[in-house]
Design a protein around this motif. Structure first.
Motif, mmCIF file in Angstrom:
data_model
loop_
_atom_site.group_PDB
_atom_site.id
_atom_site.type_symbol
_atom_site.label_atom_id
_atom_site.label_comp_id
_atom_site.label_asym_id
_atom_site.label_seq_id
_atom_site.Cartn_x
_atom_site.Cartn_y
_atom_site.Cartn_z
ATOM 1 N N THR A 32 0.841 -1.208 0.000
ATOM 2 C CA THR A 32 0.000 0.000 0.000
ATOM 3 C C THR A 32 0.873 1.253 0.000
ATOM 4 O OG1 THR A 32 -1.750 -1.162 1.181
ATOM 5 C CG2 THR A 32 -1.777 1.237 1.343
ATOM 6 N N ALA A 33 0.493 2.200 -0.839
ATOM 7 C CA ALA A 33 1.238 3.468 -0.909
ATOM 8 C C ALA A 33 0.288 4.642 -0.712
ATOM 9 C CB ALA A 33 1.927 3.589 -2.266
ATOM 10 N N GLY A 70 5.207 0.630 7.632
ATOM 11 C CA GLY A 70 4.932 -0.518 6.759
ATOM 12 C C GLY A 70 4.264 -0.136 5.448
ATOM 13 N N LEU A 71 4.093 1.165 5.215
ATOM 14 C CA LEU A 71 3.495 1.614 3.943
ATOM 15 C C LEU A 71 4.560 2.328 3.109
ATOM 16 C CD1 LEU A 71 0.897 1.369 5.768
ATOM 17 C CD2 LEU A 71 0.016 3.339 4.550
ATOM 18 N N TYR A 72 4.289 2.475 1.832
ATOM 19 C CA TYR A 72 5.094 3.354 0.988
ATOM 20 C C TYR A 72 4.471 4.745 1.080
ATOM 21 C CZ TYR A 72 7.195 -0.797 -1.000
ATOM 22 O OH TYR A 72 7.880 -1.956 -1.153
ATOM 23 N N GLY A 105 10.125 3.886 0.893
ATOM 24 C CA GLY A 105 9.523 2.576 1.153
ATOM 25 C C GLY A 105 9.570 2.275 2.625
ATOM 26 N N PRO A 106 8.830 1.251 3.052
ATOM 27 C CA PRO A 106 8.842 0.900 4.466
ATOM 28 C C PRO A 106 10.229 0.461 4.893
ATOM 29 C CG PRO A 106 7.507 -0.655 3.197
ATOM 30 C CD PRO A 106 8.009 0.359 2.241
ATOM 31 N N GLN A 137 14.572 -6.959 -0.362
ATOM 32 C CA GLN A 137 14.335 -5.545 -0.634
ATOM 33 C C GLN A 137 14.973 -4.622 0.398
ATOM 34 O OE1 GLN A 137 10.419 -5.005 -1.944
ATOM 35 N NE2 GLN A 137 10.445 -2.803 -1.633
ATOM 36 N N GLN A 138 15.689 -3.618 -0.107
ATOM 37 C CA GLN A 138 16.287 -2.611 0.772
ATOM 38 C C GLN A 138 15.264 -1.496 0.959
ATOM 39 O OE1 GLN A 138 19.623 -2.907 1.850
ATOM 40 N NE2 GLN A 138 19.346 -4.944 0.977
ATOM 41 N N ALA A 139 15.459 -0.708 2.024
ATOM 42 C CA ALA A 139 14.592 0.460 2.192
ATOM 43 C C ALA A 139 14.748 1.351 0.963
ATOM 44 C CB ALA A 139 14.977 1.204 3.455
#
Ligand SMILES: O=P(O)(O)OC[C@H]1O[C@H](O[C@H]2O[C@H](CO)[C@@H](O)[C@H](O)[C@H]2O)[C@H](O)[C@@H](O)[C@@H]1O
Length: 369
Positions: A149-150, A168-170, A181-182, A192-194
């Motif tokens: 979710t963004a 935890g959201l974009y 990003g989260p 996935q990196q931040a």
């Protein structure tokens, strides 16, 4: 800006057929919702060209008057209620079409994109007090548990985070020019990196400078409010008397004269100044889909919910991709590239809740098999 009929005359026969079946054209595609032909959208305000200063200011004021219209002005013989019915046929409620929408998502990953003002929070006079309700926050939190979710907003990213308060959201602030990003985004992608993406970072000093200039130039106009959104600036006129709009437009225009690398767009009772780079909420949507690994994938259903002109860039991207659902939040017929509608933030909350409920039930079923 010219206002067009909500249903273009060449679409009338198609509308009649859809009335018979009570289904939106978007659902006639085997792949689920398909874009409608792009309606004729309002012209962007031009800041360049040969127009005289006065003519330019006039054009801006006309556009300010047309901003956030309560309904599309009619040039045809349909009554207001007939127009509204036609519009609803073309942009049916995402709540009443819920079953069809979730059917279209079968086998696909839903990715949620949510605008903030007018979508998650009601429009209020003071931009600093546009709080979302706790119920809405819970709905967004639950949706984000099931789907990436963004939040995509014109606001400064930190400011919108202080309203939404959910990790935890974009978050894509400044109309997508500030994407984060989260911090623990391993939920959706193992390695996935931040994520941090700021395509307009070189404009930061210029935006700060023009913001100060605008504060100075507009301080004699009662009700005007300048909001620094980091990579863009909002000049609010919701609380400015209409007779002062020309004076306000003139001040903004004269400030922008010194900054050819900045351009003007418009939202709901707000003039927005941003860098001329080709980046908007639509590009942010594409960027986020790519970051999530769905750049060229058919296994994704992006759902974008927004209420504003600036959200049209994202609706347009979905239309052009022939993928996903654009949902416009509006009580009134408006020119839009969205396929569905919801009337107000309360309906957005209901839609998000139903999505969560549907996901919980289908997840439970899958576990029992
Ligand atoms: O992209 P959004 O999340 O929709 O943000 C767009 C602008 O929203 C805010 O302004 C709007 O909401 C205010 C509070 O309800 C209202 O007073 C104002 O008239 C609206 O234009 C925000 O203050 C702006 O900075 C955003 O660009």
């Amino acid at each position: 800006m010219t206002n067009q009929n909500v249903v273009a005359s060449d679409e009338k026969s198609a509308v009649d057929i859809r009335i018979r079946f009570l289904l939106p054209k978007s659902l006639f595609s085997p792949d689920g919702p398909k874009p409608l032909p792009a309606p004729r959208l309002a012209k962007k305000i031009e800041t360049g060209g040969v127009a005289t200063a006065a003519a330019k200011t006039n054009a801006w004021v006309n556009s300010m008057r047309d901003s956030s219209p309560t309904r599309v002005k009619s040039t045809c013989s349909l009554s207001e209620s007939e127009e509204k019915n036609s519009w609803i046929m073309n942009h049916p409620s995402a709540l009443s079409m819920f079953e069809q929408i979730v059917n279209a998502s079968k086998g696909k990953q839903i990715v949620m994109f949510l605008d903030y003002d007018g979508t998650l929070s009601p429009i209020v006079e003071d931009p600093d007090r546009a709080f979302m309700t706790n119920e809405m926050r819970e709905a967004v939190r639950d949706v984000a548990r099931y789907f990436p979710t963004a939040i995509v907003t014109g606001r400064c990213r930190d400011k919108v985070y202080s309203f939404v308060k959910l990790a935890g959201l974009y978050y894509a602030g400044s109309h997508g020019m500030d994407i984060k990003g989260p911090s623990k985004s391993r939920k959706y992608k193992k390695d996935q990196q931040a994520l941090l993406f700021q395509p307009a970072s070189k404009f930061l000093p210029m935006i700060d400078e023009v913001c100060k200039v605008l504060v100075e130039k507009t301080k004699s106009i009662p009700g005007a409010k300048v909001e620094n959104n980091k990579f863009c600036v909002s000049v609010h006129f919701r609380c400015v008397e209409e007779k002062m709009w020309a004076a306000l437009a003139e001040q903004v225009r004269s400030a922008l004269n010194d900054y050819p690398q900045l351009r003007l767009t418009q939202g709901r009772k707000v003039l927005e100044i941003r860098p001329t780079i080709k980046w908007d909420k639509g590009k942010a949507l594409e960027f986020l889909l790519e970051s999530l690994g769905y750049a060229n994938s058919n296994d994704v259903l992006p759902v974008y919910i927004g209420d504003d002109r600036t959200d049209e860039d994202a609706f347009k991207v979905l239309r052009n991709r022939g993928q996903g659902l654009g949902i416009l939040v509006s009580k009134f017929p408006k020119e839009t590239n969205a396929s569905y509608s919801l009337q107000e933030p309360a309906e957005v909350k209901d839609f998000l809740r139903r999505l969560v409920e549907w996901k919980r039930i289908s997840f439970g079923r899958a576990c029992r098999v």
